[in-house]
Design a protein around this motif. Structure first.
Motif, PDB file in Angstrom:
ATOM      1  N   LEU A 249       0.670  -0.937   0.638  1.00 57.00           N
ATOM      2  CA  LEU A 249       0.078   0.097  -0.363  1.00 57.00           C
ATOM      3  C   LEU A 249       0.916   1.171  -0.086  1.00 57.00           C
ATOM      4  N   VAL A 250       1.913   1.153   0.679  1.00 58.10           N
ATOM      5  CA  VAL A 250       2.709   2.990   1.253  1.00 58.10           C
ATOM      6  C   VAL A 250       3.605   2.508  -0.730  1.00 58.10           C
ATOM      7  N   LEU A 251       4.255   1.162  -0.889  1.00 56.00           N
ATOM      8  CA  LEU A 251       4.661   2.113  -2.637  1.00 56.00           C
ATOM      9  C   LEU A 251       4.099   2.105  -3.253  1.00 56.00           C
ATOM     10  N   LEU A 252       2.983   1.684  -2.966  1.00 57.86           N
ATOM     11  CA  LEU A 252       2.051   2.215  -4.549  1.00 57.86           C
ATOM     12  C   LEU A 252       1.865   3.675  -4.463  1.00 57.86           C
ATOM     13  N   ASP A 253       2.138   4.587  -3.300  1.00 61.49           N
ATOM     14  CA  ASP A 253       2.065   5.735  -3.148  1.00 61.49           C
ATOM     15  C   ASP A 253       4.085   6.566  -4.220  1.00 61.49           C
ATOM     16  N   CYS A 254       4.370   5.443  -3.380  1.00 56.46           N
ATOM     17  CA  CYS A 254       5.699   5.759  -4.069  1.00 56.46           C
ATOM     18  C   CYS A 254       6.160   5.939  -5.622  1.00 56.46           C
ATOM     19  N   TRP A 255       5.129   4.812  -6.056  1.00 58.67           N
ATOM     20  CA  TRP A 255       5.132   4.580  -7.225  1.00 58.67           C
ATOM     21  C   TRP A 255       4.185   5.813  -8.182  1.00 58.67           C
ATOM     22  N   LEU A 256       2.979   6.263  -7.423  1.00 56.31           N
ATOM     23  CA  LEU A 256       2.674   7.520  -8.417  1.00 56.31           C
ATOM     24  C   LEU A 256       2.837   7.861  -7.874  1.00 56.31           C
TER      25      LEU A 256
ATOM     26  N   GLU B 287       0.413  12.064  -9.188  1.00 59.81           N
ATOM     27  CA  GLU B 287       0.564  12.261  -8.036  1.00 59.81           C
ATOM     28  C   GLU B 287      -1.278  12.959  -6.908  1.00 59.81           C
ATOM     29  N   ARG B 288      -1.723  12.745  -8.548  1.00 57.35           N
ATOM     30  CA  ARG B 288      -3.094  12.818  -8.024  1.00 57.35           C
ATOM     31  C   ARG B 288      -3.469  11.980  -6.427  1.00 57.35           C
ATOM     32  N   TRP B 289      -3.613  10.827  -7.218  1.00 52.17           N
ATOM     33  CA  TRP B 289      -4.165   9.861  -6.058  1.00 52.17           C
ATOM     34  C   TRP B 289      -3.566   9.562  -5.170  1.00 52.17           C
ATOM     35  N   ALA B 290      -1.993  10.188  -4.949  1.00 56.49           N
ATOM     36  CA  ALA B 290      -0.706   9.641  -3.578  1.00 56.49           C
ATOM     37  C   ALA B 290      -1.252   9.747  -3.040  1.00 56.49           C
ATOM     38  N   GLY B 291      -0.862   9.059  -1.441  1.00 54.94           N
ATOM     39  CA  GLY B 291      -1.483   9.430  -0.270  1.00 54.94           C
ATOM     40  C   GLY B 291      -2.867   8.084  -0.078  1.00 54.94           C
ATOM     41  N   VAL B 292      -3.473   7.922  -0.788  1.00 54.86           N
ATOM     42  CA  VAL B 292      -4.589   7.155  -0.269  1.00 54.86           C
ATOM     43  C   VAL B 292      -3.711   5.444   0.041  1.00 54.86           C
ATOM     44  N   GLY B 293      -2.688   4.997  -0.513  1.00 57.22           N
ATOM     45  CA  GLY B 293      -2.062   3.841   0.161  1.00 57.22           C
ATOM     46  C   GLY B 293      -1.839   3.761   1.305  1.00 57.22           C
ATOM     47  N   ILE B 294      -0.832   5.306   1.672  1.00 56.75           N
ATOM     48  CA  ILE B 294      -0.588   6.257   2.867  1.00 56.75           C
ATOM     49  C   ILE B 294      -1.410   5.497   3.655  1.00 56.75           C
ATOM     50  N   GLY B 295      -2.401   6.500   3.930  1.00 57.78           N
ATOM     51  CA  GLY B 295      -3.681   6.458   4.314  1.00 57.78           C
ATOM     52  C   GLY B 295      -4.402   5.077   4.676  1.00 57.78           C
ATOM     53  N   LEU B 296      -4.470   4.640   3.627  1.00 55.68           N
ATOM     54  CA  LEU B 296      -5.157   3.097   4.372  1.00 55.68           C
ATOM     55  C   LEU B 296      -4.649   2.275   5.299  1.00 55.68           C
TER      56      LEU B 296
ATOM     57  N   LEU C 259       6.621  11.708   6.142  1.00 57.94           N
ATOM     58  CA  LEU C 259       7.513  11.975   5.081  1.00 57.94           C
ATOM     59  C   LEU C 259       6.653  13.042   3.033  1.00 57.94           C
ATOM     60  N   LEU C 260       6.018  12.862   3.638  1.00 53.23           N
ATOM     61  CA  LEU C 260       4.976  13.545   2.775  1.00 53.23           C
ATOM     62  C   LEU C 260       5.292  15.042   2.893  1.00 53.23           C
ATOM     63  N   LEU C 261       5.139  15.175   4.662  1.00 57.40           N
ATOM     64  CA  LEU C 261       5.259  16.698   5.153  1.00 57.40           C
ATOM     65  C   LEU C 261       6.429  17.048   4.766  1.00 57.40           C
ATOM     66  N   VAL C 262       7.496  16.287   5.100  1.00 52.81           N
ATOM     67  CA  VAL C 262       9.204  16.253   5.207  1.00 52.81           C
ATOM     68  C   VAL C 262       9.270  17.501   3.306  1.00 52.81           C
ATOM     69  N   ALA C 263       8.699  16.531   2.305  1.00 51.59           N
ATOM     70  CA  ALA C 263       8.587  16.976   1.124  1.00 51.59           C
ATOM     71  C   ALA C 263       7.825  17.540   0.578  1.00 51.59           C
ATOM     72  N   ARG C 264       7.194  18.642   1.470  1.00 48.86           N
ATOM     73  CA  ARG C 264       6.351  19.544   0.951  1.00 48.86           C
ATOM     74  C   ARG C 264       5.354  19.349   0.156  1.00 48.86           C
ATOM     75  N   ARG C 265       4.504  17.541  -0.186  1.00 48.08           N
ATOM     76  CA  ARG C 265       3.659  17.478  -0.978  1.00 48.08           C
ATOM     77  C   ARG C 265       2.373  17.509  -0.087  1.00 48.08           C
ATOM     78  N   TRP C 266       2.099  18.931  -0.595  1.00 50.82           N
ATOM     79  CA  TRP C 266       0.971  18.982   0.841  1.00 50.82           C
ATOM     80  C   TRP C 266      -0.282  18.098  -0.003  1.00 50.82           C
ATOM     81  N   ARG C 267      -1.249  18.176  -0.931  1.00 53.55           N
ATOM     82  CA  ARG C 267      -2.105  17.798  -1.340  1.00 53.55           C
ATOM     83  C   ARG C 267      -1.875  15.767  -0.812  1.00 53.55           C
ATOM     84  N   ALA C 268      -0.802  15.412  -0.952  1.00 50.84           N
ATOM     85  CA  ALA C 268      -0.426  13.877  -1.020  1.00 50.84           C
ATOM     86  C   ALA C 268      -0.850  13.869   0.617  1.00 50.84           C
ATOM     87  N   ALA C 269      -0.151  14.740   1.869  1.00 49.83           N
ATOM     88  CA  ALA C 269      -0.535  14.435   2.683  1.00 49.83           C
ATOM     89  C   ALA C 269      -1.606  14.543   3.190  1.00 49.83           C
TER      90      ALA C 269
END
Length: 450
Positions: free
Chosen positions: A148-155, A161-170, A184-194
């Motif tokens: 699930l987590v690596l799904l977001d890595c792939w995205l 990036e539209r769906w990035a974060g769903v795997g981590i959230g689940l 990690l998403l916060l450190v990377a400043r991927r605010w939408r994914a976070a």
């Protein structure tokens, strides 16, 4: 020893290895007897068919019970519709599918270069990896969470990036450890994914609260904070910073907090470098390493989170280092100190998996993709213009100079993805989510933790 060079010789070697690995995995590791899966199954069965409470259930004859957030039990509800043997078979298939996806994400397209022979050898090696074989033999969920987590890595790596974060959230709603990847998403400043990851985790938790309000109230106010429900901190399978301190009889929370802050500082600095370079595989690898170190309890089977780190090592050409560290993690060496972890040898040996995790956090190559991108020629998918009659020479993809006839050289570049480029002591004492639960039933009013 020379490896066979013919297809017949390679097939013979693979057959021998598969038989050896099958015999091994069907005997030693499976002494775990799907224990954790039986905890999940018994909990859901008791909850659905016998009116039991989620966190009161214990496997008959033991003190082991359910320790995950309530959403995990909601996800596992289909097990109440089948018998235990079917649940085991389904769990095996799900874990195999998740492992295949994990390997596909980490290897990228490079697996094709190695063909069936290289893939077969890799599978045999993975079957010996202690965290992985324990995950299978316990019936654990680690590989599913990693997938699930690596799904977001792939995205993130592929620009989807539209769906990035769903795997981590689940994953974070099923078990708390993957919540580190929201960091990690916060450190990377991927605010939408976070935000997506947080919203998905919150929504899943809300669904669980609607389905099982009493269990949710107990978990988030008591069980979550009671580490004794999960197991003894000093148990040799606990390869976290807290486990090291516990085996040294250091029970100071201040000392542990300082070590955690130091590890987090290293993680932030190294992860930022990886993100700037666009190396999402390294960023996710560093986060998995950090989660294993700072979590109060990291059982050996939780160390499947180290797999992305080995992928990075191989990708960057450190195959010998990866091979040595991987081999150590296949040996079950920490169990030599099952009874006594005292002395210098106990300090070094009983914590060797934690030392490997810490060493990878400090020395894992990061930021290499950014360097490679700036030095390698650029590749485009466009077809080079057809040569004119006056300039019949064909432009080369390598951007080498062409004849002075005026033919235009093709522009080149690279497209980079998340991939690589590419004698346990017998014990019936189970580990993982099934370590001893505190004598605090769900209905207890005494404080609890996790």
């Amino acid at each position: 020893m020379n490896l066979p060079r013919t297809d017949r010789g390679r097939l013979a070697l693979v057959v021998v290895l598969v038989v050896a690995v099958t015999v091994f995995t069907a005997t030693v590791p499976l002494l775990r007897d799907w224990f954790d899966l039986r905890v999940y199954y018994g909990t859901v069965d008791s909850w659905m068919h016998h009116g039991g409470r989620l966190y009161d259930y214990r496997v008959p004859g033991t003190t082991y019970g359910f320790t995950y957030p309530p959403f995990a039990a909601v996800v596992m509800l289909p097990m109440a519709l089948v018998d235990l043997h079917v649940a085991i078979a389904v769990a095996l298939l799900l874990n195999l599918a998740a492992l295949a996806f994990v390997l596909r994400v980490l290897a990228g397209r490079s697996w094709r270069r190695h063909g069936w022979y290289g893939c077969a050898l890799a599978v045999c090696a993975l079957a010996l990896f202690e965290p992985l074989r324990d995950t299978f033999s316990f019936g654990q969920v680690n590989i599913l969470l990693l997938a699930l987590v690596l799904l977001d890595c792939w995205l993130l790596s592929s620009g989807r990036e539209r769906w990035a974060g769903v795997g981590i959230g689940l994953a974070a709603a099923i078990k708390l450890t993957p919540a580190a990847f929201i960091g990690l998403l916060l450190v990377a400043r991927r605010w939408r994914a976070a935000a997506v990851a947080t919203a998905v985790a919150a929504a899943a938790t809300a669904v669980a609260a609607w389905v099982a309000p009493e269990a949710s109230r107990f978990y988030w106010t008591h069980a979550m904070w009671d580490t004794t429900r999960v197991g003894r901190l000093d148990y040799v399978s606990n390869q976290s910073l807290q486990g090291i301190l516990a085996r040294l009889d250091v029970d100071s929370r201040a000392v542990w907090a300082v070590l955690v802050l130091l590890v987090l500082g290293v993680w932030v600095a190294r992860t930022r470098r990886a993100v700037v370079a666009g190396d999402w595989t390294a960023a996710f690898a560093l986060t998995g390493l950090t989660a294993c170190l700072v979590s109060p309890i990291t059982w050996v089977h939780h160390l499947v989170w180290l797999l992305p780190s080995f992928a990075v090592l191989v990708r960057e050409g450190h195959r010998r280092v990866a091979g040595v560290l991987f081999a150590v993690l296949c040996t079950s060496v920490v169990w030599l100190w099952f009874d006594d972890a005292s002395g210098v040898d106990g300090f070094l040996g009983s914590n060797i998996y934690a030392w490997i995790t810490l060493g990878l956090l400090l020395r894992l190559p990061v930021g290499q993709l950014g360097v490679d991108r700036s030095t390698l020629p650029r590749v485009t998918s466009e077809t080079a213009p057809a040569p004119t009659p006056a300039a019949p020479a064909t432009a080369q993809a390598s951007a080498q100079p062409v004849s002075p006839s005026g033919a235009t050289a093709a522009t080149t570049g690279t497209v980079s993805g998340p991939g690589l480029g590419l004698a346990r002591k017998p014990s019936s004492d189970p580990t993982g989510s099934t370590r001893p639960a505190a004598p605090n039933p769900q209905s207890s009013s005494s404080p609890a933790s996790s």
